[in-house]
Design a protein around this motif. Sequence first.
Motif, short mmCIF file in Angstrom:
data_model
loop_
_atom_site.label_atom_id
_atom_site.label_comp_id
_atom_site.label_asym_id
_atom_site.label_seq_id
_atom_site.Cartn_x
_atom_site.Cartn_y
_atom_site.Cartn_z
N GLY A 104 0.83 -1.20 0.00
CA GLY A 104 0.00 0.00 0.00
C GLY A 104 0.86 1.24 0.00
N ASP A 105 0.78 2.03 1.07
CA ASP A 105 1.58 3.25 1.18
C ASP A 105 2.86 3.03 1.98
N ASP A 106 3.10 1.81 2.39
CA ASP A 106 4.26 1.51 3.24
C ASP A 106 5.28 0.65 2.51
N LEU A 107 6.49 0.70 3.01
CA LEU A 107 7.56 -0.15 2.52
C LEU A 107 7.92 -1.10 3.65
N LEU A 108 7.87 -2.39 3.39
CA LEU A 108 8.24 -3.40 4.38
C LEU A 108 9.58 -3.97 3.97
N TYR A 109 10.50 -4.11 4.92
CA TYR A 109 11.80 -4.66 4.56
C TYR A 109 12.39 -5.52 5.66
N LEU A 110 13.16 -6.51 5.21
CA LEU A 110 13.89 -7.42 6.07
C LEU A 110 15.38 -7.20 5.88
N SER A 111 16.11 -7.26 6.97
CA SER A 111 17.56 -7.10 6.91
C SER A 111 18.22 -8.26 7.64
N ARG A 112 19.27 -8.77 7.06
CA ARG A 112 20.14 -9.69 7.78
C ARG A 112 21.01 -8.78 8.64
N THR A 113 20.84 -8.87 9.96
CA THR A 113 21.37 -7.86 10.87
C THR A 113 22.32 -8.48 11.90
N GLY A 117 26.73 -8.35 19.77
CA GLY A 117 27.68 -9.44 19.95
C GLY A 117 27.73 -10.47 18.85
N ALA A 118 27.31 -10.13 17.66
CA ALA A 118 27.46 -11.06 16.53
C ALA A 118 28.94 -11.34 16.29
N ASP A 119 29.26 -12.47 15.67
CA ASP A 119 30.66 -12.81 15.37
C ASP A 119 31.35 -11.70 14.58
N SER A 120 30.62 -11.14 13.63
CA SER A 120 31.14 -10.06 12.79
C SER A 120 29.95 -9.38 12.13
N TYR A 121 30.22 -8.29 11.41
CA TYR A 121 29.13 -7.60 10.71
C TYR A 121 28.46 -8.54 9.71
N HIS A 122 29.23 -9.46 9.14
CA HIS A 122 28.70 -10.34 8.10
C HIS A 122 27.95 -11.54 8.67
N ASN A 123 28.39 -12.04 9.80
CA ASN A 123 27.76 -13.22 10.41
C ASN A 123 26.63 -12.76 11.32
N SER A 124 25.52 -12.49 10.74
CA SER A 124 24.40 -11.90 11.47
C SER A 124 23.85 -12.84 12.53
N ASN A 125 23.24 -12.23 13.53
CA ASN A 125 22.57 -13.00 14.56
C ASN A 125 21.09 -12.66 14.64
N TYR A 126 20.61 -11.83 13.70
CA TYR A 126 19.19 -11.47 13.64
C TYR A 126 18.74 -11.38 12.18
N ILE A 127 17.47 -11.56 11.97
CA ILE A 127 16.77 -11.11 10.78
C ILE A 127 15.77 -10.10 11.32
N THR A 128 15.90 -8.85 10.92
CA THR A 128 15.02 -7.82 11.48
C THR A 128 14.01 -7.35 10.44
N PHE A 129 12.82 -7.06 10.92
CA PHE A 129 11.70 -6.60 10.09
C PHE A 129 11.45 -5.13 10.39
N HIS A 130 11.21 -4.36 9.33
CA HIS A 130 11.01 -2.92 9.47
C HIS A 130 9.87 -2.46 8.56
N ARG A 131 9.26 -1.36 8.92
CA ARG A 131 8.21 -0.74 8.12
C ARG A 131 8.48 0.75 8.03
N LEU A 132 8.45 1.26 6.79
CA LEU A 132 8.53 2.70 6.58
C LEU A 132 7.15 3.15 6.13
N ASN A 133 6.45 3.84 7.03
CA ASN A 133 5.10 4.30 6.73
C ASN A 133 5.14 5.42 5.69
N GLU A 134 4.18 5.41 4.78
CA GLU A 134 4.01 6.46 3.78
C GLU A 134 5.34 6.82 3.11
#
Length: 140
Positions: A104-113, A117-134
Motif C-alpha cells: 500500500g503506502d508503506d515499505l516493508l523490509y527485512l535485513s540480515r542484521t 555481539g554477533a561474530d562479525s558484521y557479516h555473520n548476522s545473529n538477527y533477521i530484522t523486520f522494518h516498516r517505513l510508513n508512507e
Amino acid sequence: MTHDRAVRLKVSETLEEVLTCDGVFRFEGGSNSKFDILYDEQSESYISIVNEIVHATKPAARNVLSLAVSTDLKEFKIVKRLIDKSQEDPQQVGLQYVSFLIDGDDLLYLSRTALNGADSYHNSNYITFHRLNEFRKFLD
C-alpha cells in the motif's frame, strides 16, 4: 575497488539471448552488498534500500541503511536514512542483504542484521523486520 557503481544488464524479452551490458551507473551500495530495485507504479520511480557510504575511509561498512530513488534507472539519489548505526564498530555491526516490498503506502523490509555481539558484521545473529510508513513522501 569502486563502492558506488552498479552494472545494468539488458535482457531480451524472450530471455533466449545472452545478457549484455547496458551501462554502468552510480549506485551507492551497489558493489558492496546484494540489493533489490523495485518499480513503484504510483510514483513512477525505482526504489532501493542500500548501504549508504557515510565515511569515505570505510566504504565497505554496512551499518547504515538508506532509501534511494531514481526515475530513469541511471541516476539514484539517497532520500532518507532508515537505520543509522554508523557510530557502531563496522566490523561488528551490519545491516545487509535487504529484501523489501511495497504494501500500500508503506515499505516493508527485512535485513540480515548483526548486533549485540554477533561474530562479525557479516555473520548476522538477527533477521530484522522494518516498516517505513508512507514511504512515497520521501521520494519527491
